[in-house]
Design an enzyme around this catalytic site. Structure first.
Site, PDB file in Angstrom:
ATOM      1  N   ASN A   1       0.803  -1.218   0.000  1.00 51.22           N
ATOM      2  CA  ASN A   1       0.000   0.000   0.000  1.00 51.22           C
ATOM      3  C   ASN A   1       0.844   1.280   0.000  1.00 51.22           C
ATOM      4  O   ASN A   1       1.657   1.487   0.895  1.00 51.22           O
ATOM      5  CB  ASN A   1      -0.903  -0.022   1.247  1.00 51.22           C
ATOM      6  CG  ASN A   1      -2.122   0.828   1.059  1.00 51.22           C
ATOM      7  OD1 ASN A   1      -2.533   1.115  -0.050  1.00 51.22           O
ATOM      8  ND2 ASN A   1      -2.715   1.248   2.166  1.00 51.22           N
TER       9      ASN A   1
ATOM     10  N   TYR B   1      -8.204  12.913  12.311  1.00 55.09           N
ATOM     11  CA  TYR B   1      -8.095  11.544  12.801  1.00 55.09           C
ATOM     12  C   TYR B   1      -9.332  10.717  12.452  1.00 55.09           C
ATOM     13  O   TYR B   1     -10.461  11.160  12.649  1.00 55.09           O
ATOM     14  CB  TYR B   1      -7.889  11.534  14.324  1.00 55.09           C
ATOM     15  CG  TYR B   1      -8.034  10.145  14.905  1.00 55.09           C
ATOM     16  CD1 TYR B   1      -7.054   9.178  14.684  1.00 55.09           C
ATOM     17  CD2 TYR B   1      -9.168   9.783  15.615  1.00 55.09           C
ATOM     18  CE1 TYR B   1      -7.197   7.890  15.168  1.00 55.09           C
ATOM     19  CE2 TYR B   1      -9.325   8.503  16.115  1.00 55.09           C
ATOM     20  CZ  TYR B   1      -8.335   7.558  15.884  1.00 55.09           C
ATOM     21  OH  TYR B   1      -8.489   6.288  16.361  1.00 55.09           O
TER      22      TYR B   1
ATOM     23  N   ASP C   1      -9.368  -0.187  16.443  1.00 55.42           N
ATOM     24  CA  ASP C   1      -7.956  -0.148  16.019  1.00 55.42           C
ATOM     25  C   ASP C   1      -7.320   1.132  16.556  1.00 55.42           C
ATOM     26  O   ASP C   1      -7.715   2.231  16.168  1.00 55.42           O
ATOM     27  CB  ASP C   1      -7.923  -0.167  14.477  1.00 55.42           C
ATOM     28  CG  ASP C   1      -6.520  -0.346  13.919  1.00 55.42           C
ATOM     29  OD1 ASP C   1      -5.550  -0.281  14.699  1.00 55.42           O
ATOM     30  OD2 ASP C   1      -6.407  -0.564  12.690  1.00 55.42           O
TER      31      ASP C   1
ATOM     32  N   HIS D   1      -4.237   1.825  16.059  1.00 57.72           N
ATOM     33  CA  HIS D   1      -3.304   2.198  14.991  1.00 57.72           C
ATOM     34  C   HIS D   1      -1.978   2.709  15.536  1.00 57.72           C
ATOM     35  O   HIS D   1      -1.464   3.755  15.112  1.00 57.72           O
ATOM     36  CB  HIS D   1      -3.947   3.217  14.036  1.00 57.72           C
ATOM     37  CG  HIS D   1      -3.706   2.886  12.597  1.00 57.72           C
ATOM     38  ND1 HIS D   1      -2.604   3.307  11.925  1.00 57.72           N
ATOM     39  CD2 HIS D   1      -4.422   2.157  11.704  1.00 57.72           C
ATOM     40  CE1 HIS D   1      -2.654   2.859  10.678  1.00 57.72           C
ATOM     41  NE2 HIS D   1      -3.737   2.149  10.525  1.00 57.72           N
TER      42      HIS D   1
END
Ligand code: CS2
Ligand code: MG
Length: 406
Positions: A37, A158, A213, A215
């Site tokens: 990606n 975000y 998530d 992250h």
């Protein structure tokens, strides 16, 4: 039997998929996915410049030896670029093998252990009500499990990117090589998110599987505090609470909470996760067949995980093409320690036209097709409509400008 040639295609609808097509002298071809990606041209070059010239003449049935040749022969081993290239070759060889045998890949792995594999989709919201709508729309579409991400008041950017464009199906915005900047504020996140997750649980009841998530954004102690705060929500998993390189961080979280932990979408090999698995510091392993060396290598990780009650939760954001998703589908229905599958790419008309397949999600369950091989094809005429377009992940900065983890 020999490999006569292999070609690499880069491009796709809303996403630069890197597709490898391996051809053989018996008229059977295999497909692999090397989509790294936002760095798509790199595995494509690795394949074209180094891997394909070596593959020509090899026996496609010898997928294990070819894997060892690529991995050990590279000398500078591992890393996302090389492992994505090897992953694509390996998937294509399993595809060929399945077609030769007239069997779906899951049958070659040991057959189906279940009728279907539970998937989760991505719900995202610009605020909590927006997120509730997104969760509700997933539930209406039959999802039994949903990952929930929400913009945090006062924190620009975000959680918004995956909510944008095509109902969150694609995360590349082709905005060019220069990264956009997103803000991060741990305090605001920690004050907002546990309450938001509790409200989602209250609204949707006990049956819905809720995933979240982080992250990679929290420090170990913060992540432990967060995990404790969300414990009453009964999450299916808490993903990437801390940066994946620091594996001791997971031990700290474990000492303070029983929240199930998921990690591994950035791992490239069994060597990135064997200790985490053996120490039983995680509950779900998130590797992907594309980033972690294909079916051959991911199967080794799955088997190690099974010894330690760690279940699978393969990465499936649109970072990967439907070819990788098909590889996951076969692993999912086979793996005795299957957990859940992230599922985003299939089902859009443009994607289905480029990668025709019978794999389907119905009632939140992935139904794996009986077609021989991986069960996904690649329409080269469709592919000619697309070309590589540069895109980038955003970078994240704190209020004072300090660079943080995306
Ligand atoms: C995410 C991904 O799916 C996930 O869990 O962490 O969307 C991730 O941001 C992308 O794959 C990065 O390329
Ligand atoms: Mg993730």
């Amino acid at each position: 039997m020999r490999i006569t040639g292999a070609r690499v295609f880069v491009g796709g609808p809303g996403k630069n998929y890197v597709t490898l097509k391996i051809e053989t002298d018996v008229g059977v071809h295999g497909l692999g996915d090397a989509t790294l990606n936002n760095r798509e041209t790199l595995p494509a070059a690795y394949l074209r410049d180094y891997v394909v010239p070596n593959l020509v003449g090899m026996d496609p049935r010898r997928s294990e030896d070819i894997w060892q040749f690529l991995y050990r022969g590279a000398y500078f081993r591992r890393g996302p670029v090389a492992m994505a290239a090897f992953g694509a070759v390996d998937m294509a060889l399993w595809d060929i093998k399945g077609k030769l045998a007239g069997m779906p890949v899951c049958d070659l792995l040991g057959g189906r252990s279940r009728e279907g594999a539970m998937v989760y989709g991505h719900a995202a919201g610009a605020d909590l009500e927006d997120l509730m709508d997104s969760v509700a729309s997933h539930v209406e579409r039959g999802y039994r499990a949903v990952r929930v991400q929400c913009a945090v008041p006062g924190m620009a950017g975000y959680a918004v990117p995956e909510a944008r464009g095509g109902a969150g199906d694609f995360i590349t915005d082709f905005g060019g090589i220069r990264s956009k900047v997103e803000a991060w504020d741990t305090g605001r996140y920690m004050r907002f998110m546990p309450g938001a997750l509790a409200e989602i649980r209250a609204r949707f009841g006990p049956e819905l599987h809720i995933l979240h998530d982080v992250h990679h954004r929290l420090l170990p102690r913060e992540a432990a505090e967060f995990a404790r705060a969300v414990e009453p929500v009964g999450l299916f998993w808490l993903e990437d609470p801390t940066p994946a390189e620091d594996q001791d961080a997971l031990r700290i979280i474990r000492q303070h909470s029983t929240v199930p932990l998921a990690i591994g979408e950035v791992f490239n090999s069994i060597w990135d996760c064997n200790r985490l698995i053996e120490r039983e510091q995680i509950d779900f392993i998130r590797v992907a067949a594309t980033y972690a060396g294909g079916i051959t290598h991911v199967r080794r990780i799955v088997d190690l995980a099974a010894l330690h009650h760690v279940r699978t939760g393969f990465h499936g954001a649109p970072s990967h093409s439907p070819i990788c998703m098909a590889a996951h589908a076969h692993l999912d229905v086979w793996a005795p320690n299957f957990g859940i599958q992230e599922w985003l790419v299939l089902g859009t008309p443009a994607c289905d036209a480029l990668f025709p397949t019978e794999h389907r999600v119905e009632d939140g369950m992935l139904r794996v097709s009986d077609a021989p091989g991986l069960g996904v094809e690649f329409d080269e005429r469709e592919a000619a409509r697309y070309e590589y377009r540069p895109g980038s992940h955003p970078v994240v900065r704190l209020g004072d400008g300090t660079l943080w983890n995306y």
